[in-house]
Design a protein around this motif. Structure first.
Motif, PDB file in Angstrom:
ATOM      1  N   VAL A  34       0.555  -1.346  -0.015  1.00 24.15           N
ATOM      2  CA  VAL A  34      -0.351  -0.070  -0.080  1.00 24.15           C
ATOM      3  C   VAL A  34       1.100   1.513  -0.008  1.00 24.15           C
ATOM      4  CG1 VAL A  34      -2.257   1.185   1.858  1.00 24.15           C
ATOM      5  CG2 VAL A  34      -1.929  -1.111   0.853  1.00 24.15           C
ATOM      6  N   GLY A  35       0.379   2.487  -1.098  1.00 21.85           N
ATOM      7  CA  GLY A  35       1.595   3.786  -0.568  1.00 21.85           C
ATOM      8  C   GLY A  35       1.035   4.953  -0.795  1.00 21.85           C
ATOM      9  N   TRP A  36       1.155   5.488  -0.465  1.00 23.76           N
ATOM     10  CA  TRP A  36       0.674   7.069  -0.058  1.00 23.76           C
ATOM     11  C   TRP A  36       1.218   7.936  -0.826  1.00 23.76           C
ATOM     12  CZ3 TRP A  36      -3.640   8.379   2.888  1.00 23.76           C
ATOM     13  CH2 TRP A  36      -4.043   7.022   3.652  1.00 23.76           C
ATOM     14  N   PHE A  37       0.659   8.490  -1.529  1.00 23.98           N
ATOM     15  CA  PHE A  37       1.154  10.101  -2.562  1.00 23.98           C
ATOM     16  C   PHE A  37       0.427  10.860  -1.872  1.00 23.98           C
ATOM     17  CE2 PHE A  37       3.249   6.741  -5.306  1.00 23.98           C
ATOM     18  CZ  PHE A  37       2.488   5.871  -5.055  1.00 23.98           C
ATOM     19  N   ARG A  38       0.800  12.013  -3.006  1.00 25.50           N
ATOM     20  CA  ARG A  38       0.293  13.372  -2.945  1.00 25.50           C
ATOM     21  C   ARG A  38       0.568  14.515  -3.375  1.00 25.50           C
ATOM     22  NH1 ARG A  38       3.953  15.857   2.428  1.00 25.50           N
ATOM     23  NH2 ARG A  38       6.076  16.786   0.863  1.00 25.50           N
ATOM     24  N   GLN A  39      -0.209  15.326  -3.808  1.00 24.37           N
ATOM     25  CA  GLN A  39      -0.467  16.021  -5.051  1.00 24.37           C
ATOM     26  C   GLN A  39      -0.382  17.057  -4.528  1.00 24.37           C
ATOM     27  OE1 GLN A  39      -2.631  14.615  -8.320  1.00 24.37           O
ATOM     28  NE2 GLN A  39      -1.658  16.060  -9.882  1.00 24.37           N
ATOM     29  N   ALA A  98      -3.006   0.668  -3.797  1.00 19.74           N
ATOM     30  CA  ALA A  98      -2.699  -0.808  -3.865  1.00 19.74           C
ATOM     31  C   ALA A  98      -2.037  -1.581  -4.358  1.00 19.74           C
ATOM     32  CB  ALA A  98      -4.096  -1.407  -3.030  1.00 19.74           C
ATOM     33  N   ALA A  99      -1.687  -2.357  -4.575  1.00 18.66           N
ATOM     34  CA  ALA A  99      -1.158  -3.754  -5.429  1.00 18.66           C
ATOM     35  C   ALA A  99      -1.601  -4.893  -5.304  1.00 18.66           C
ATOM     36  CB  ALA A  99       0.346  -3.465  -5.980  1.00 18.66           C
ATOM     37  N   MET A 100      -2.114  -5.065  -5.670  1.00 21.13           N
ATOM     38  CA  MET A 100      -2.729  -7.047  -5.665  1.00 21.13           C
ATOM     39  C   MET A 100      -1.614  -7.466  -5.463  1.00 21.13           C
ATOM     40  SD  MET A 100      -5.888  -6.916  -6.120  1.00 21.13           S
ATOM     41  CE  MET A 100      -6.950  -8.162  -5.843  1.00 21.13           C
ATOM     42  N   PRO A 101      -1.695  -8.881  -4.901  1.00 20.27           N
ATOM     43  CA  PRO A 101      -0.215 -10.443  -4.811  1.00 20.27           C
ATOM     44  C   PRO A 101      -0.232 -10.984  -6.002  1.00 20.27           C
ATOM     45  CG  PRO A 101      -2.567 -10.410  -3.261  1.00 20.27           C
ATOM     46  CD  PRO A 101      -3.030  -9.499  -3.799  1.00 20.27           C
ATOM     47  N   GLY A 102       1.275 -10.740  -5.581  1.00 20.34           N
ATOM     48  CA  GLY A 102       0.796 -11.290  -7.224  1.00 20.34           C
ATOM     49  C   GLY A 102       1.828 -10.250  -8.020  1.00 20.34           C
ATOM     50  N   CYS A 105       5.483  -4.531  -5.992  1.00 26.52           N
ATOM     51  CA  CYS A 105       5.208  -3.310  -6.136  1.00 26.52           C
ATOM     52  C   CYS A 105       5.706  -2.213  -6.765  1.00 26.52           C
ATOM     53  CB  CYS A 105       5.249  -3.572  -4.581  1.00 26.52           C
ATOM     54  SG  CYS A 105       5.078  -1.774  -3.463  1.00 26.52           S
ATOM     55  N   PRO A 106       5.098  -1.159  -7.149  1.00 22.77           N
ATOM     56  CA  PRO A 106       5.336   0.277  -7.918  1.00 22.77           C
ATOM     57  C   PRO A 106       6.178   1.019  -7.047  1.00 22.77           C
ATOM     58  CG  PRO A 106       3.084  -0.418  -8.704  1.00 22.77           C
ATOM     59  CD  PRO A 106       3.760  -0.927  -6.771  1.00 22.77           C
ATOM     60  N   LEU A 107       6.368   0.815  -5.853  1.00 21.62           N
ATOM     61  CA  LEU A 107       6.992   1.359  -4.796  1.00 21.62           C
ATOM     62  C   LEU A 107       6.731   3.246  -4.567  1.00 21.62           C
ATOM     63  CD1 LEU A 107      10.599  -0.375  -5.050  1.00 21.62           C
ATOM     64  CD2 LEU A 107       8.680  -0.619  -3.332  1.00 21.62           C
ATOM     65  N   LEU A 108       7.394   3.541  -4.642  1.00 23.94           N
ATOM     66  CA  LEU A 108       7.198   5.597  -4.847  1.00 23.94           C
ATOM     67  C   LEU A 108       6.847   6.033  -6.228  1.00 23.94           C
ATOM     68  CD1 LEU A 108       9.257   6.587  -1.856  1.00 23.94           C
ATOM     69  CD2 LEU A 108       7.326   6.382  -1.885  1.00 23.94           C
ATOM     70  N   VAL A 109       6.666   4.960  -6.902  1.00 22.87           N
ATOM     71  CA  VAL A 109       6.130   5.573  -8.254  1.00 22.87           C
ATOM     72  C   VAL A 109       4.696   6.090  -8.565  1.00 22.87           C
ATOM     73  CG1 VAL A 109       6.432   5.161 -10.871  1.00 22.87           C
ATOM     74  CG2 VAL A 109       8.537   4.996  -9.866  1.00 22.87           C
ATOM     75  N   PRO A 110       3.582   6.332  -9.120  1.00 18.27           N
ATOM     76  CA  PRO A 110       3.154   7.190  -9.044  1.00 18.27           C
ATOM     77  C   PRO A 110       2.359   6.363  -9.964  1.00 18.27           C
ATOM     78  CG  PRO A 110       3.302   8.629  -9.563  1.00 18.27           C
ATOM     79  CD  PRO A 110       4.723   8.113  -8.937  1.00 18.27           C
ATOM     80  N   TYR A 111       2.548   4.741 -10.287  1.00 18.17           N
ATOM     81  CA  TYR A 111       1.844   3.952 -11.884  1.00 18.17           C
ATOM     82  C   TYR A 111       2.098   2.969 -10.976  1.00 18.17           C
ATOM     83  CZ  TYR A 111       3.672   8.753 -13.763  1.00 18.17           C
ATOM     84  OH  TYR A 111       3.525  10.622 -14.197  1.00 18.17           O
ATOM     85  N   ASN A 112       1.063   2.260 -12.309  1.00 19.52           N
ATOM     86  CA  ASN A 112       0.941   0.901 -12.437  1.00 19.52           C
ATOM     87  C   ASN A 112      -0.511   0.358 -10.813  1.00 19.52           C
ATOM     88  OD1 ASN A 112       2.035   0.767 -14.791  1.00 19.52           O
ATOM     89  ND2 ASN A 112       3.878   0.703 -13.918  1.00 19.52           N
TER      90      ASN A 112
END
Length: 126
Positions: A34-39, A98-102, A105-112
């Motif tokens: 799970v990632g947190w992002f801001r704009q 959120a990224a699904m199992p399998g 993880c896109p980490l801190l990149v706000p794509y995918n």
């Protein structure tokens, strides 16, 4: 229907604290991460921090390291972002993703990312 829902935003003075929540619904298994992002106003979306849900790995952007902390309540299927010593430049709409199992993880990149919440406004101002 799978979704993530953020809450906890608001107006806070510089130096203050807020805790944001990201609740998952409609899905019975843990996300991979799970990632947190801001704009912020006039800015592109940027990564704030990310946590894996099944291994103890958490990463933060340099701008928030030491001030923001991500924690996970598996029973509640909720990820928290504790924000301390807030600064005016932290003003933004905050999103969880959120990224699904399998999936990687896109980490801190706000794509995918597989799922995004609707965002919650955080305003830091005196």
């Amino acid at each position: 229907r799978v979704q993530t829902v953020e809450s906890g935003g608001g107006l806070v003075q510089p130096g203050g604290s807020l805790r944001l929540s990201c609740a998952a619904s409609g899905y019975t298994y843990p996300y991979n991460c799970v990632g947190w992002f801001r704009q912020g106003p006039g800015k592109e979306r940027e990564g704030v921090g990310v946590t894996y849900t099944r291994i103890p790995n958490t990463y933060y952007a340099g701008s928030v390291k030491g001030r923001f902390t991500i924690s996970l309540d598996t029973a509640k299927r909720t990820v928290y972002l504790q924000m301390n010593d807030l600064k005016p430049e932290d003003t933004a709409i905050y999103y969880c993703a959120a990224a699904m199992p399998g999936r990687a993880c896109p980490l801190l990149v706000p794509y995918n990312w597989d799922y995004w919440g609707q965002g919650t406004q955080v305003t830091v101002s005196s």
